[in-house]
Design a protein around this motif. Structure first.
Motif, PDB file in Angstrom:
ATOM      1  N   GLN A  73       0.934  -1.166  -0.114  1.00 14.79           N
ATOM      2  CA  GLN A  73       0.054   0.028  -0.167  1.00 14.79           C
ATOM      3  C   GLN A  73       1.126   1.216  -0.087  1.00 14.79           C
ATOM      4  N   ALA A  74       0.851   2.162  -1.267  1.00 13.96           N
ATOM      5  CA  ALA A  74       1.765   3.293  -1.199  1.00 13.96           C
ATOM      6  C   ALA A  74       0.947   4.530  -1.089  1.00 13.96           C
ATOM      7  N   ARG A  75       1.583   5.387  -0.324  1.00 14.62           N
ATOM      8  CA  ARG A  75       0.889   6.718  -0.166  1.00 14.62           C
ATOM      9  C   ARG A  75       1.917   7.781  -0.576  1.00 14.62           C
ATOM     10  N   HIS A  76       1.748   8.879  -0.963  1.00 14.42           N
ATOM     11  CA  HIS A  76       2.517  10.179  -0.959  1.00 14.42           C
ATOM     12  C   HIS A  76       2.558  10.942  -0.029  1.00 14.42           C
ATOM     13  N   ALA A  77       3.896  11.371   0.668  1.00 15.83           N
ATOM     14  CA  ALA A  77       3.800  12.069   1.794  1.00 15.83           C
ATOM     15  C   ALA A  77       5.204  12.525   1.818  1.00 15.83           C
ATOM     16  N   THR A  78       5.174  14.075   2.304  1.00 18.53           N
ATOM     17  CA  THR A  78       6.543  14.590   2.587  1.00 18.53           C
ATOM     18  C   THR A  78       7.252  13.937   3.639  1.00 18.53           C
ATOM     19  N   THR A  79       8.600  14.195   3.785  1.00 19.60           N
ATOM     20  CA  THR A  79       9.667  13.364   4.545  1.00 19.60           C
ATOM     21  C   THR A  79       9.114  13.324   6.164  1.00 19.60           C
ATOM     22  N   SER A 133      10.711  18.889   4.562  1.00 23.38           N
ATOM     23  CA  SER A 133      12.049  18.257   4.822  1.00 23.38           C
ATOM     24  C   SER A 133      12.941  19.304   5.337  1.00 23.38           C
ATOM     25  N   PRO A 134      12.930  19.465   6.716  1.00 23.09           N
ATOM     26  CA  PRO A 134      13.728  20.416   7.345  1.00 23.09           C
ATOM     27  C   PRO A 134      15.394  20.367   6.801  1.00 23.09           C
ATOM     28  N   ALA A 135      15.780  19.216   7.081  1.00 23.74           N
ATOM     29  CA  ALA A 135      17.214  18.932   6.963  1.00 23.74           C
ATOM     30  C   ALA A 135      17.674  19.090   5.570  1.00 23.74           C
TER      31      ALA A 135
END
Length: 291
Positions: free
Chosen positions: A117-123, A195-197
């Protein structure tokens, strides 16, 4: 049916292939095969996209109804499913096209009962979901801190630049574009919260070359590709993209390599350190690049 619905909703085969994480030729062949199987023309193909025939409109309505019922049935059955039969995978935007297919094939051959099951999301969203046991593997842009998550580097990409051709005429050479030549242009990027870093690393390199990150990076939500391209088209901004950039681009915009490759985007596979799942271990191992 899912392929057909995706093509209609995205308005083009290229955009639908990106959404489905398959190649554009494979999706085109699937649509041609569907029309042959039914003996009907479903899509009218234009240079700028697709349109539905009357038969296509009928199939779209029926497909959505069938898929909704199918998803409802799977949801009803999911409460009987063993948890280890599902591998929940987080995916960032602009995933390298050759990263997943081989790993998924390896996983499917060894563990045919495992469903991905894949889902798009930020880091940042993926790391939170991993720690909350809502994801099994995340593909993230920065190595997670702490000891609760393990990670391994699976991809490195040297980023290039998207520029209006009118602007590139004065900046680009036969080898590409120097990063410091972008001084005076704004970077149309992503919000730091995603993705802060990676954001801090990237903007530090830009500033060291006299390049302004721009105002758009202070937004809370990522800019959709169409908005980014509109900003670049004006000639007052640029966007960063890997060589395999597959988003539709206006005729006025082109991709150029950055001389010296100063910007490297890395993707890590991250998972819970206490995971004992063999299918997760095999999948992560298959993602790692060959030596």
């Amino acid at each position: 049916m899912r392929m057909f619905v995706a093509v209609v909703e995205e308005g083009s085969v290229t955009a639908a292939a990106r959404r489905l994480h398959i190649s554009q030729p494979a999706l085109s062949q699937a649509m041609v095969g569907l029309e042959r199987r039914l003996g009907l023309d479903l899509l009218v193909r234009h240079r700028t996209g697709i349109a539905l025939t009357d038969a296509g409109t009928t199939l779209l309505a029926e497909s959505r109804a069938v898929l909704a019922r199918y998803d409802q049935a799977l949801a009803a059955l999911s409460r009987h499913e063993a948890p280890d039969n599902v591998l929940r995978l987080g995916i960032p935007l602009e995933l390298p096209p050759d990263l997943l297919p081989g790993a998924l094939a390896t996983l499917g051959a060894a563990y045919p009962e495992t469903r991905v099951q894949a889902r798009h999301a930020t880091t940042a969203q993926q790391l939170d979901a991993l720690r909350a046991a809502e994801l099994d593997v995340g593909l993230v842009r920065e190595r997670p801190a702490g000891t609760d998550l393990d990670a391994t580097l699976v991809c490195e990409e040297r980023l290039g630049v998207l520029l209006a051709r009118s602007r590139a005429d004065t900046l680009a050479t036969a080898r590409g574009v120097r990063l410091d030549a972008l001084t005076g242009l704004d970077w149309v990027g992503f919000p730091r919260s995603g993705s802060p870093a990676w954001f801090d690393e990237l903007t530090a390199i830009l500033r060291s070359h006299g390049v302004s990150p721009g105002d758009d990076v202070r937004a809370e939500d990522p800019l959709i590709p169409e908005v980014k391209m509109a900003a670049v088209t004006t000639g007052h901004a640029f966007a960063l993209a890997p060589p395999h950039w597959s988003q539709p681009m206006p005729d006025e915009v082109s991709w150029y390599p950055l001389i010296g490759g100063p910007l490297v985007r890395r993707t890590w596979a991250a998972w819970r350190a206490d995971s004992r799942r063999r299918d997760v271990a095999l999948f992560v191992d298959a993602l790692e690049p060959d030596d």
